[in-house]
Scaffold this motif. Structure first.
Motif, PDB file in Angstrom:
ATOM      1  N   ARG A   1       0.806  -1.231   0.000  1.00 40.29           N
ATOM      2  CA  ARG A   1       0.000   0.000   0.000  1.00 40.29           C
ATOM      3  C   ARG A   1       0.836   1.277   0.000  1.00 40.29           C
ATOM      4  NH1 ARG A   1      -2.536  -3.905   2.976  1.00 40.29           N
ATOM      5  NH2 ARG A   1      -4.802  -4.123   2.805  1.00 40.29           N
ATOM      6  N   ASN A   2       2.149   1.150   0.100  1.00 40.85           N
ATOM      7  CA  ASN A   2       3.018   2.324   0.175  1.00 40.85           C
ATOM      8  C   ASN A   2       2.996   3.080  -1.156  1.00 40.85           C
ATOM      9  OD1 ASN A   2       5.119   4.183   0.395  1.00 40.85           O
ATOM     10  ND2 ASN A   2       6.511   2.759   1.399  1.00 40.85           N
ATOM     11  N   PRO A   3       2.471   4.312  -1.181  1.00 37.21           N
ATOM     12  CA  PRO A   3       2.342   5.052  -2.436  1.00 37.21           C
ATOM     13  C   PRO A   3       3.666   5.597  -2.976  1.00 37.21           C
ATOM     14  CG  PRO A   3       1.663   6.434  -0.617  1.00 37.21           C
ATOM     15  CD  PRO A   3       1.939   5.079  -0.034  1.00 37.21           C
ATOM     16  N   LEU A   4       4.733   5.479  -2.194  1.00 35.24           N
ATOM     17  CA  LEU A   4       6.034   5.964  -2.655  1.00 35.24           C
ATOM     18  C   LEU A   4       6.728   4.960  -3.573  1.00 35.24           C
ATOM     19  CD1 LEU A   4       7.430   7.446   0.694  1.00 35.24           C
ATOM     20  CD2 LEU A   4       6.372   8.702  -1.190  1.00 35.24           C
ATOM     21  N   LEU A   5       6.473   3.679  -3.348  1.00 41.03           N
ATOM     22  CA  LEU A   5       7.174   2.635  -4.101  1.00 41.03           C
ATOM     23  C   LEU A   5       6.809   2.718  -5.583  1.00 41.03           C
ATOM     24  CD1 LEU A   5       6.797  -0.437  -1.702  1.00 41.03           C
ATOM     25  CD2 LEU A   5       8.720   1.157  -1.894  1.00 41.03           C
ATOM     26  N   GLY A   6       7.842   2.811  -6.419  1.00 44.75           N
ATOM     27  CA  GLY A   6       7.628   2.893  -7.854  1.00 44.75           C
ATOM     28  C   GLY A   6       7.246   4.270  -8.345  1.00 44.75           C
ATOM     29  N   GLU A   7       7.017   5.203  -7.424  1.00 46.31           N
ATOM     30  CA  GLU A   7       6.599   6.557  -7.808  1.00 46.31           C
ATOM     31  C   GLU A   7       7.643   7.614  -7.458  1.00 46.31           C
ATOM     32  OE1 GLU A   7       3.925   7.329  -9.520  1.00 46.31           O
ATOM     33  OE2 GLU A   7       3.194   5.275  -9.603  1.00 46.31           O
ATOM     34  N   VAL A   8       8.423   7.357  -6.437  1.00 47.45           N
ATOM     35  CA  VAL A   8       9.478   8.282  -6.012  1.00 47.45           C
ATOM     36  C   VAL A   8      10.813   7.554  -6.131  1.00 47.45           C
ATOM     37  CG1 VAL A   8      10.443   9.567  -4.071  1.00 47.45           C
ATOM     38  CG2 VAL A   8       7.967   9.549  -4.454  1.00 47.45           C
ATOM     39  N   ASP A   9      11.756   8.155  -6.827  1.00 45.15           N
ATOM     40  CA  ASP A   9      13.058   7.539  -7.020  1.00 45.15           C
ATOM     41  C   ASP A   9      13.695   7.178  -5.685  1.00 45.15           C
ATOM     42  OD1 ASP A   9      12.799   7.851  -9.726  1.00 45.15           O
ATOM     43  OD2 ASP A   9      14.092   9.621  -9.862  1.00 45.15           O
ATOM     44  N   GLY A  10      14.156   5.932  -5.586  1.00 46.78           N
ATOM     45  CA  GLY A  10      14.875   5.504  -4.395  1.00 46.78           C
ATOM     46  C   GLY A  10      14.016   5.091  -3.227  1.00 46.78           C
ATOM     47  N   ALA A  11      12.681   5.164  -3.358  1.00 48.60           N
ATOM     48  CA  ALA A  11      11.799   4.788  -2.250  1.00 48.60           C
ATOM     49  C   ALA A  11      11.917   3.290  -1.983  1.00 48.60           C
ATOM     50  CB  ALA A  11      10.362   5.159  -2.569  1.00 48.60           C
ATOM     51  N   ASP A  12      12.036   2.941  -0.687  1.00 43.57           N
ATOM     52  CA  ASP A  12      12.206   1.520  -0.347  1.00 43.57           C
ATOM     53  C   ASP A  12      11.481   1.132   0.950  1.00 43.57           C
ATOM     54  OD1 ASP A  12      13.808   2.774   1.521  1.00 43.57           O
ATOM     55  OD2 ASP A  12      15.702   1.945   0.782  1.00 43.57           O
ATOM     56  N   GLY A  13      10.555   1.931   1.434  1.00 38.41           N
ATOM     57  CA  GLY A  13       9.810   1.590   2.647  1.00 38.41           C
ATOM     58  C   GLY A  13       8.979   2.783   3.073  1.00 38.41           C
ATOM     59  N   LEU A  14       8.180   2.695   4.106  1.00 32.82           N
ATOM     60  CA  LEU A  14       8.091   1.589   5.042  1.00 32.82           C
ATOM     61  C   LEU A  14       6.627   1.114   5.158  1.00 32.82           C
ATOM     62  CD1 LEU A  14      10.452   3.291   7.464  1.00 32.82           C
ATOM     63  CD2 LEU A  14      10.747   0.886   7.041  1.00 32.82           C
ATOM     64  N   LYS A  15       5.738   1.912   5.764  1.00 38.79           N
ATOM     65  CA  LYS A  15       4.422   1.379   6.129  1.00 38.79           C
ATOM     66  C   LYS A  15       3.362   2.465   6.169  1.00 38.79           C
ATOM     67  CE  LYS A  15       1.989  -2.147   7.501  1.00 38.79           C
ATOM     68  NZ  LYS A  15       0.843  -1.479   6.839  1.00 38.79           N
ATOM     69  N   THR A  16       2.158   2.104   5.699  1.00 43.98           N
ATOM     70  CA  THR A  16       1.008   2.997   5.789  1.00 43.98           C
ATOM     71  C   THR A  16       0.151   2.626   6.999  1.00 43.98           C
ATOM     72  OG1 THR A  16      -0.300   1.539   4.378  1.00 43.98           O
ATOM     73  CG2 THR A  16       0.900   3.337   3.294  1.00 43.98           C
ATOM     74  N   GLY A  17      -0.802   3.509   7.316  1.00 43.25           N
ATOM     75  CA  GLY A  17      -1.745   3.229   8.387  1.00 43.25           C
ATOM     76  C   GLY A  17      -3.015   4.030   8.190  1.00 43.25           C
ATOM     77  N   HIS A  18      -4.130   3.463   8.655  1.00 48.35           N
ATOM     78  CA  HIS A  18      -5.398   4.192   8.581  1.00 48.35           C
ATOM     79  C   HIS A  18      -6.386   3.649   9.592  1.00 48.35           C
ATOM     80  CE1 HIS A  18      -9.650   4.494   7.066  1.00 48.35           C
ATOM     81  NE2 HIS A  18      -9.305   5.765   7.203  1.00 48.35           N
ATOM     82  N   LEU A  19      -7.001   4.565  10.313  1.00 45.45           N
ATOM     83  CA  LEU A  19      -8.188   4.304  11.115  1.00 45.45           C
ATOM     84  C   LEU A  19      -9.104   5.511  10.942  1.00 45.45           C
ATOM     85  CD1 LEU A  19      -6.743   2.919  14.477  1.00 45.45           C
ATOM     86  CD2 LEU A  19      -8.125   1.636  12.829  1.00 45.45           C
ATOM     87  N   GLU A  20     -10.394   5.287  11.042  1.00 47.74           N
ATOM     88  CA  GLU A  20     -11.346   6.380  10.877  1.00 47.74           C
ATOM     89  C   GLU A  20     -11.062   7.511  11.852  1.00 47.74           C
ATOM     90  OE1 GLU A  20     -14.308   8.190   8.788  1.00 47.74           O
ATOM     91  OE2 GLU A  20     -13.553   6.161   8.419  1.00 47.74           O
ATOM     92  N   ILE A  21     -10.683   7.154  13.072  1.00 50.29           N
ATOM     93  CA  ILE A  21     -10.486   8.151  14.120  1.00 50.29           C
ATOM     94  C   ILE A  21      -9.216   8.981  13.926  1.00 50.29           C
ATOM     95  CG2 ILE A  21      -9.229   6.609  15.683  1.00 50.29           C
ATOM     96  CD1 ILE A  21     -10.767   7.924  18.004  1.00 50.29           C
TER      97      ILE A  21
END
Length: 380
Positions: free
Chosen positions: A211-231
């Protein structure tokens, strides 16, 4: 007092404190919380509510994986170890839960290697619960270990109540501490960190993208983690390397997946283009002179005893100020290396940096006759 050039723009004697100049938000991010860390030095480049603890949602799983990485390093776990999927893991974290899942089958055996990919790439709550139960016996006990280790690592804001990031009243961590945790993960576990850069993982015949939106879109991106809760909204811990330099960003409190993607890319570009780490003072650099009382010399040079780096927005570099702070005149004898004051570095938008000011060369005390003349006011 005399200063060498290069950032030295202000001097002060008997200074009791310094004030941090005001600066408009250089990043102007719509995120409620934002933090940028230089991934090479560990220095903070930018902070918006960075020290304020918030609900991290699935960004929690960086700490879950960190605990596993430590056990792998210490030989207490093996990548080939297999754990059974309990009913709790299946019900609370599986497909029926409606949350992020690895789609583990009840009663199946899964290797640590696959569980890590389920946690990191697929954000599987079921994989987190399986790991927690296998290591500590329960999610609660594993969360206690997560919190204990986080505190030992200096992540003082961290308090975890589960390994998944599902909502719990007191489950909190700050953006600054998440950035530090990412930094520790990258520097201490390079052999496992590569998993964060994998773009997809298939389990049980179900392929899920990272789910990481940086991977493949920003040069050199290699991590890490997304998160989401309604609150708490949408968040991300991201990292990338460009021209041999690494940046780590943390965002939280964004309103949508689209906002998270666009803001993450914008902030990561800014992290490289608009923020710098500069060497302000070199080791042994002379920073000024101090008057000496009853010494064989009237003045003595003061120097820094360590390299001082500043991390800040590019526009603030020209406004760096270095102040030499000491109570003088200094009374002889003086020994080279003695700490007699402080060097204070300030700039807009940056926390002040304080480093010792030391005597550059020894100064002997005047002899008895010379001191008598000083007492009579016949000499200085």
């Amino acid at each position: 007092m005399r200063f060498l050039p290069a950032f030295f723009t202000a001097t002060s004697l008997l200074l009791s404190g310094t004030s941090l100049p005001a600066l408009a938000d250089a990043l102007n991010t719509k995120a409620d919380y934002a933090y940028i860390l230089d991934g090479d030095t560990g220095l903070s480049l930018y902070s918006k509510n960075g020290d304020e603890a918030f609900i991290p949602a699935s960004m929690t799983k960086i700490m879950t994986a960190y605990v596993v990485f430590e056990r792998l390093r210490d030989g207490r776990l093996s990548l080939d170890d297999e754990f059974v999927v309990s009913e709790t893991a299946w019900r609370e974290g599986g497909a029926a839960s409606g949350g992020s899942t690895m789609f583990l089958d009840l009663g199946s055996k899964v290797s640590v290697q696959d569980l890590l990919r389920g946690i990191i790439i697929q954000s599987g709550n079921d994989a987190c619960i399986v790991i927690a139960e296998a290591i500590s016996g329960s999610q609660e006990a594993f969360a206690e270990e997560m919190t204990r280790r986080a505190q030992e690592l200096g992540l003082k804001s961290a308090h975890f109540e589960n390994p998944t990031g599902l909502y719990s009243d007191n489950h909190r961590v700050s953006a600054a501490d998440l950035a530090k945790l990412a930094y520790l993960t990258i520097t201490e576990f390079p052999e496992y960190y590569d998993i964060y850069a994998e773009k997809e993982f298939t389990w049980n015949g179900i392929r899920q993208p990272n789910r990481n939106p940086l991977l493949g879109e920003v040069d050199g991106a290699d991590g890490l983690k997304t998160g989401h809760l309604e609150i708490s909204g949408y968040g991300l811990v991201g990292s990338a390397v460009r021209d041999g330099k690494r940046r780590i960003i943390v965002l939280n409190g964004l309103e949508s997946i689209a906002d998270r993607a666009s803001e993450a890319r914008r902030v990561m570009r800014a992290a490289f283009n608009d923020f710098k780490v500069v060497e302000v003072i070199q080791p042994d650099q002379i920073v000024g002179e101090a008057e000496v009382f009853l010494g064989t010399k009237k003045t003595v040079e003061l120097k820094a005893n360590e390299l001082v780096k500043a991390a800040l927005h590019s526009d603030a570099i020209r406004d760096i100020e270095v102040e030499l702070v000491y109570s003088g005149p200094l009374k002889a004898p003086l020994k080279a290396g003695d700490i007699v004051g402080q060097i204070v570095v300030t700039a807009p938008g940056m926390n002040e940096i304080v480093t010792p000011a030391v005597i550059a060369e020894s100064v002997e005390r005047k002899n008895l006759f010379e001191r008598a003349l000083v007492g009579l006011g016949l000499t200085g």
